[in-house]
Write an enzyme that holds these catalytic residues in place. Structure first.
Site, PDB file in Angstrom:
ATOM      1  N   SER A  97      36.104  52.087  43.295  1.00 17.63           N
ATOM      2  CA  SER A  97      36.621  50.973  42.484  1.00 17.63           C
ATOM      3  C   SER A  97      37.915  51.292  41.751  1.00 17.63           C
ATOM      4  O   SER A  97      38.478  50.402  41.091  1.00 17.63           O
ATOM      5  CB  SER A  97      35.566  50.513  41.476  1.00 17.63           C
ATOM      6  OG  SER A  97      34.581  49.743  42.101  1.00 17.63           O
ATOM      7  N   LYS A 100      40.689  48.888  42.245  1.00 14.47           N
ATOM      8  CA  LYS A 100      40.934  47.680  41.452  1.00 14.47           C
ATOM      9  C   LYS A 100      42.107  47.840  40.492  1.00 14.47           C
ATOM     10  O   LYS A 100      42.619  46.837  39.974  1.00 14.47           O
ATOM     11  CB  LYS A 100      39.659  47.291  40.698  1.00 14.47           C
ATOM     12  CG  LYS A 100      38.504  46.906  41.634  1.00 14.47           C
ATOM     13  CD  LYS A 100      37.302  46.434  40.846  1.00 14.47           C
ATOM     14  CE  LYS A 100      36.154  46.020  41.786  1.00 14.47           C
ATOM     15  NZ  LYS A 100      35.331  47.162  42.204  1.00 14.47           N
ATOM     16  N   SER A 157      34.260  45.496  36.613  1.00 13.43           N
ATOM     17  CA  SER A 157      34.446  46.055  37.949  1.00 13.43           C
ATOM     18  C   SER A 157      33.821  45.168  39.021  1.00 13.43           C
ATOM     19  O   SER A 157      33.221  45.653  39.995  1.00 13.43           O
ATOM     20  CB  SER A 157      33.880  47.478  38.042  1.00 13.43           C
ATOM     21  OG  SER A 157      34.397  48.166  39.165  1.00 13.43           O
TER      22      SER A 157
END
Length: 419
Positions: A97, A100, A157
């Site tokens: 993640s 992101k 997230s």
């Protein structure tokens, strides 16, 4: 006649003396506090019987680099683009993640360009709604404001929020991934390739610890208002409150971002940034074995960096550093300096040991335009280089008249003959 190597100079108060080494502190002035500390040192030697050797040893004490339990890591100072500590920081790894951060950078860029607004109501597709992994819990068929989706991406997230924004901006997640890669090139991420907006495992999706540090720098410097979302500890959407997974936001008040990540392939990852006394550091830890571990190892990196180093700007843009005789010109003296502020990282307490040197041709001739590169300027500490920049002309000097040029030509030939 054989060619001559450029002369080397060091600078003091704008004057340069050939083959001399001059302390930068002399150029910028020694503060009263330093004189006071010097007086205390003399008093200590006389009264307490300290030896000069033991005092020097104490001054040279510096914390040793910490052992970091991670697959890859880097400690990065963004003002000077200096890597302070690293291990396998250029090895390509799955970012989970941490992807992101790139997703939010693209969104911030598109907001700045005006292609979207924070008030846009983004339709939630079945594809976004069904996305696995961490989620914001948006519902299919609803419309969600961009500002909420941004918080869902950064704080929670949310993979669903990431896909929804990718589809809103580019029409599809694959098209958005192409946009991510275009922005990555602009930032200078040379070892990264993105195949989706979420970081879920997929082929040909990778980055490095160093590229993530560069990305974090770009995010922080290019979009400071957008970056403020990264310090938020929780966000509630659809009556579901979720906390930011970056544990350092609770443990260290100087930490203000950036992002966590985890998959089985990537392990536990964290990009963190903190600012203390005007100095910002970025730490990247990849492949730790737990959420607690990634926070602990990141904290060790930041603590080491702030204890061991300091950022200084000993030279300002366009300030005269060196003046030198000019031949064949309308005027006979040229001021030179740096095009930009020179910011460097030095071991804490070593500011007074910065040494400056200049490499430039002995004889320079007109015409010269403002901004022309005239030579190089280097800074070092204890013989180790810490920065190198172009030395540029701070003014324009045009050709002199015919008789001046003829006179200078004769003088130059004589000087060369004398050598």
């Amino acid at each position: 006649m054989s060619a001559r190597a450029p002369d080397q100079y060091t600078c003091e108060a704008g004057e340069c003396v050939r083959e001399a080494r001059v302390n930068v502190m002399k150029r910028i002035g020694i503060s009263g506090s330093l004189w006071f500390r010097s007086w205390l040192y003399v008093l200590g030697v006389c009264v307490l019987g300290w030896s000069a050797a033991s005092v020097a040893e104490l001054a040279d004490l510096m914390p040793s680099a910490p052992d970091i339990a991670a697959t890859s890591y880097v400690l990065f100072e963004p003002e000077s683009d200096t890597v302070l500590l690293e291990y396998r920081s250029e090895v390509r790894l799955p970012p989970a993640s941490l992807t992101k951060i790139m997703t939010s950078y693209v969104i911030a860029s598109e907001l700045k360009r005006g292609t979207i607004t924070t008030e846009d109501a983004v339709p939630i597709s079945v594809n976004a709604w069904h996305k696995e992994g961490s989620r914001m819990f948006v519902r299919e068929g609803t419309r969600v404001p961009v500002t909420d989706l941004l918080h869902g991406i950064i704080v929670q997230s949310g993979n669903d929020a990431s896909v929804a924004m990718a589809e809103h901006i580019a029409g599809s997640e694959s098209a958005f991934a192409n946009l991510m890669n275009e922005y990555a090139k602009l930032i200078g991420l040379s070892d990264s390739h993105f195949s989706n907006s979420t970081g879920l495992p997929v082929e040909d999706h990778y980055t490095t610890a160093l590229d993530l540090a560069k990305l974090a720098k770009a995010l922080i410097f290019d979009f400071p208002e957008h970056y403020k979302i990264y310090r938020e500890k929780e966000f509630t959407y659809n009556n579901i409150r979720q906390q930011n997974r970056n544990l350092l936001l609770w443990r260290d008040p100087t930490v203000d971002g950036v992002k966590t990540g985890h998959t089985d392939d990537a392990g536990y990852c964290l990009v963190s940034s903190a600012q203390r006394d005007g100095m910002r550091l970025i730490a990247v830890v990849m492949g730790a074995d737990s959420a607690q571990s990634r926070a602990r190892e990141s904290q060790k990196l930041l603590k080491y960096g702030f204890r061991s180093f300091e950022v200084v700007t000993p030279y300002q843009a366009l300030d005269p550093i060196h003046t030198q005789r000019v031949w064949m010109g309308e005027t006979e003296e040229l001021a030179m300096g740096l095009a930009d502020d020179l910011t460097v990282v030095v071991p804490r307490g070593k500011m007074d040991q910065l040494e400056a040197s200049i490499n430039i041709d002995r004889y320079i001739q007109a015409p010269i335009n403002r901004g022309d590169v005239m030579g190089s300027f280097e800074l070092s500490v204890e013989g180790k280089p810490v920065a190198s920049r172009d030395l540029v002309a701070l003014e324009t000097i045009v050709d002199g008249g015919l008789f001046r040029r003829l006179y200078h030509w004769v003088n130059l030939r004589f000087l060369e003959w004398m050598e």
